[in-house]
Scaffold this motif. Structure first.
Motif, PDB file in Angstrom:
ATOM      1  N   PRO A   6       0.822  -1.208   0.000  1.00  0.00           N
ATOM      2  CA  PRO A   6       0.000   0.000   0.000  1.00  0.00           C
ATOM      3  C   PRO A   6       0.857   1.260   0.000  1.00  0.00           C
ATOM      4  O   PRO A   6       1.836   1.363   0.738  1.00  0.00           O
ATOM      5  N   GLY A   7       0.469   2.234  -0.833  1.00  0.00           N
ATOM      6  CA  GLY A   7       1.120   3.528  -0.808  1.00  0.00           C
ATOM      7  C   GLY A   7       2.475   3.586  -1.477  1.00  0.00           C
ATOM      8  O   GLY A   7       3.125   4.627  -1.426  1.00  0.00           O
ATOM      9  N   SER A   8       2.947   2.525  -2.086  1.00  0.00           N
ATOM     10  CA  SER A   8       4.268   2.560  -2.693  1.00  0.00           C
ATOM     11  C   SER A   8       4.262   3.468  -3.911  1.00  0.00           C
ATOM     12  O   SER A   8       3.356   3.448  -4.727  1.00  0.00           O
ATOM     13  N   ARG A   9       5.307   4.298  -4.014  1.00  0.00           N
ATOM     14  CA  ARG A   9       5.437   5.196  -5.157  1.00  0.00           C
ATOM     15  C   ARG A   9       6.067   4.475  -6.334  1.00  0.00           C
ATOM     16  O   ARG A   9       5.750   4.755  -7.482  1.00  0.00           O
ATOM     17  N   ALA A  10       6.998   3.586  -6.057  1.00  0.00           N
ATOM     18  CA  ALA A  10       7.676   2.865  -7.131  1.00  0.00           C
ATOM     19  C   ALA A  10       6.738   1.833  -7.747  1.00  0.00           C
ATOM     20  O   ALA A  10       5.934   1.215  -7.062  1.00  0.00           O
ATOM     21  N   SER A  11       6.846   1.664  -9.059  1.00  0.00           N
ATOM     22  CA  SER A  11       6.060   0.631  -9.726  1.00  0.00           C
ATOM     23  C   SER A  11       6.915  -0.577 -10.064  1.00  0.00           C
ATOM     24  O   SER A  11       6.396  -1.592 -10.517  1.00  0.00           O
ATOM     25  N   CYS A  67      27.690  -9.488  11.343  1.00  0.00           N
ATOM     26  CA  CYS A  67      27.182  -8.140  11.079  1.00  0.00           C
ATOM     27  C   CYS A  67      26.134  -8.197   9.975  1.00  0.00           C
ATOM     28  O   CYS A  67      26.175  -9.081   9.114  1.00  0.00           O
ATOM     29  N   SER A  68      25.218  -7.243   9.989  1.00  0.00           N
ATOM     30  CA  SER A  68      24.068  -7.372   9.085  1.00  0.00           C
ATOM     31  C   SER A  68      23.572  -6.033   8.577  1.00  0.00           C
ATOM     32  O   SER A  68      23.839  -4.976   9.161  1.00  0.00           O
ATOM     33  N   ALA A  69      22.825  -6.110   7.485  1.00  0.00           N
ATOM     34  CA  ALA A  69      22.130  -4.952   6.924  1.00  0.00           C
ATOM     35  C   ALA A  69      20.978  -5.472   6.073  1.00  0.00           C
ATOM     36  O   ALA A  69      21.085  -6.534   5.458  1.00  0.00           O
ATOM     37  N   PHE A  70      19.877  -4.744   6.067  1.00  0.00           N
ATOM     38  CA  PHE A  70      18.781  -5.144   5.190  1.00  0.00           C
ATOM     39  C   PHE A  70      17.994  -3.933   4.726  1.00  0.00           C
ATOM     40  O   PHE A  70      17.991  -2.866   5.359  1.00  0.00           O
ATOM     41  N   ILE A  71      17.338  -4.099   3.555  1.00  0.00           N
ATOM     42  CA  ILE A  71      16.503  -3.072   2.938  1.00  0.00           C
ATOM     43  C   ILE A  71      15.173  -3.728   2.574  1.00  0.00           C
ATOM     44  O   ILE A  71      15.149  -4.832   2.038  1.00  0.00           O
ATOM     45  N   LEU A  72      14.071  -3.022   2.853  1.00  0.00           N
ATOM     46  CA  LEU A  72      12.749  -3.595   2.626  1.00  0.00           C
ATOM     47  C   LEU A  72      11.834  -2.616   1.909  1.00  0.00           C
ATOM     48  O   LEU A  72      11.911  -1.401   2.126  1.00  0.00           O
ATOM     49  N   GLY A  73      10.972  -3.137   1.067  1.00  0.00           N
ATOM     50  CA  GLY A  73       9.899  -2.365   0.470  1.00  0.00           C
ATOM     51  C   GLY A  73      10.214  -1.803  -0.904  1.00  0.00           C
ATOM     52  O   GLY A  73      11.373  -1.559  -1.249  1.00  0.00           O
ATOM     53  N   ALA A  74       9.161  -1.581  -1.689  1.00  0.00           N
ATOM     54  CA  ALA A  74       9.332  -1.036  -3.034  1.00  0.00           C
ATOM     55  C   ALA A  74      10.000   0.331  -3.002  1.00  0.00           C
ATOM     56  O   ALA A  74      10.775   0.681  -3.887  1.00  0.00           O
ATOM     57  N   VAL A 163      16.515  -9.884 -10.370  1.00  0.00           N
ATOM     58  CA  VAL A 163      15.341  -9.829 -11.251  1.00  0.00           C
ATOM     59  C   VAL A 163      14.544  -8.569 -10.937  1.00  0.00           C
ATOM     60  O   VAL A 163      14.687  -7.965  -9.871  1.00  0.00           O
ATOM     61  N   THR A 164      13.702  -8.185 -11.877  1.00  0.00           N
ATOM     62  CA  THR A 164      12.834  -7.016 -11.694  1.00  0.00           C
ATOM     63  C   THR A 164      11.494  -7.450 -11.127  1.00  0.00           C
ATOM     64  O   THR A 164      10.891  -8.414 -11.591  1.00  0.00           O
ATOM     65  N   ARG A 165      11.049  -6.726 -10.122  1.00  0.00           N
ATOM     66  CA  ARG A 165       9.726  -6.962  -9.529  1.00  0.00           C
ATOM     67  C   ARG A 165       8.835  -5.808  -9.970  1.00  0.00           C
ATOM     68  O   ARG A 165       9.116  -4.643  -9.691  1.00  0.00           O
ATOM     69  N   GLN A 166       7.756  -6.132 -10.666  1.00  0.00           N
ATOM     70  CA  GLN A 166       6.900  -5.132 -11.305  1.00  0.00           C
ATOM     71  C   GLN A 166       5.508  -5.142 -10.685  1.00  0.00           C
ATOM     72  O   GLN A 166       4.918  -6.201 -10.497  1.00  0.00           O
ATOM     73  N   ARG A 167       5.021  -3.956 -10.382  1.00  0.00           N
ATOM     74  CA  ARG A 167       3.620  -3.863  -9.950  1.00  0.00           C
ATOM     75  C   ARG A 167       2.733  -3.938 -11.182  1.00  0.00           C
ATOM     76  O   ARG A 167       2.918  -3.194 -12.149  1.00  0.00           O
ATOM     77  N   MET A 168       1.794  -4.860 -11.147  1.00  0.00           N
ATOM     78  CA  MET A 168       0.918  -5.093 -12.288  1.00  0.00           C
ATOM     79  C   MET A 168      -0.524  -4.731 -11.928  1.00  0.00           C
ATOM     80  O   MET A 168      -0.969  -4.943 -10.789  1.00  0.00           O
ATOM     81  N   ASP A 212       1.917  -1.483 -14.311  1.00  0.00           N
ATOM     82  CA  ASP A 212       1.278  -0.298 -13.735  1.00  0.00           C
ATOM     83  C   ASP A 212       2.171   0.909 -14.008  1.00  0.00           C
ATOM     84  O   ASP A 212       2.803   1.463 -13.113  1.00  0.00           O
ATOM     85  N   ASP A 213       2.213   1.316 -15.287  1.00  0.00           N
ATOM     86  CA  ASP A 213       3.121   2.387 -15.690  1.00  0.00           C
ATOM     87  C   ASP A 213       2.394   3.591 -16.278  1.00  0.00           C
ATOM     88  O   ASP A 213       3.025   4.512 -16.802  1.00  0.00           O
ATOM     89  N   GLY A 214       1.050   3.593 -16.213  1.00  0.00           N
ATOM     90  CA  GLY A 214       0.303   4.729 -16.707  1.00  0.00           C
ATOM     91  C   GLY A 214       0.063   4.733 -18.204  1.00  0.00           C
ATOM     92  O   GLY A 214      -0.703   5.558 -18.710  1.00  0.00           O
TER      93      GLY A 214
END
Length: 245
Positions: A6-11, A67-74, A163-168, A212-214
């Motif tokens: 919800p609310g993600s700006r990236a597609s 030691c660790s690092a992580f990134i989450l979300g579109a 790989v690319t993850r695409q909002r459809m 979902d690219d308009g």
């Protein structure tokens, strides 16, 4: 496939493949007799990332650090790191920067000129990196640790497939039963794979996923109008995230 974030700006954004959920990418560097073992795994949320970190700590209980690092979300809204006992800022932050600054390709829909590198994309997400260090007896100093932890993540990423993850957008076209087969064939011929056909009592619904690219929805609407002589309408059924082949 998964539900919309919800609310993600990236597609669209870049991820490790689905196989990396259960089979992490692992690579080891030896630097001045210390072993730095990099691990990369695909994760969906923070509890999953922290569970992976805890599992590696238990597995490598004799190691000095994990030691660790992580990134989450579109939109990469969650970024976390841990030095796990190394001097502050010498491990977790360099690892996080190696993830966040990873170049994943040129910007979509851009073709760089030969004399220009074009716009670079850095959008890797839903990834957790852990570097396990077995101390070899030689201190590396702050600068040496920064380079070692950053290099361990970068070298592991070099061995990972991305790989690319695409909002459809899921669209539905209601078709008379007698026309559903023909419409589906014409859509497939035009390059629109029909994900499924839902048969109801009075009509069938052809379900097609579009980026979902308009732009894609408008083009699809024009194609449907051509195929059906303007008798059918395109309905939006929802959205989902899909890993592109």
């Amino acid at each position: 496939m998964s539900e919309e974030q919800p609310g993600s700006r990236a597609s669209r954004y870049t991820v490790l493949p689905a196989t990396a959920v259960d089979r992490p990418v692992v690579h080891e560097l030896e630097i001045r007799r210390s072993r730095f073992i990099g691990h990369l795994v695909r994760v969906e949320d923070e509890p999953q990332a922290r569970a992976f970190i805890s599992d590696l700590r238990r597995k490598h209980h004799e190691a000095r650090h994990a030691c660790s690092a992580f990134i989450l979300g579109a939109d990469r809204e969650a970024m976390r790191s841990s030095d796990d006992g190394e001097p502050a800022g010498t491990a977790g932050l360099p690892m996080l920067e190696a993830l966040s600054l990873r170049e994943t390709g040129p910007a979509p829909d851009t073709v760089p000129a030969p004399e220009s590198p074009g716009t670079v994309v850095r959008d890797l997400s839903d990834v957790c990196a852990v570097v396990v260090r077995y101390f070899g007896g030689t201190k590396l100093g702050a600068g040496g640790l920064v380079r070692a932890y950053s290099d361990a993540v970068s070298a592991t990423l070099d061995r990972a497939r991305l790989v690319t993850r695409q909002r459809m957008v899921l669209t539905g076209v209601e078709a008379p039963h007698a026309e559903a087969g023909r419409w589906e064939n014409e859509l497939r011929t035009a390059g629109y794979p029909v994900q499924e056909t839902r048969y109801g009592a009075r009509a069938a619904t052809l379900v097609v996923a579009l980026p979902d690219d308009g732009r894609s929805t408008a083009a699809f609407g024009a194609r449907i109008a051509s195929i059906t002589a303007g008798t059918a309408e395109v309905q939006t059924l929802g959205t989902e995230w899909v890993d592109l082949p």
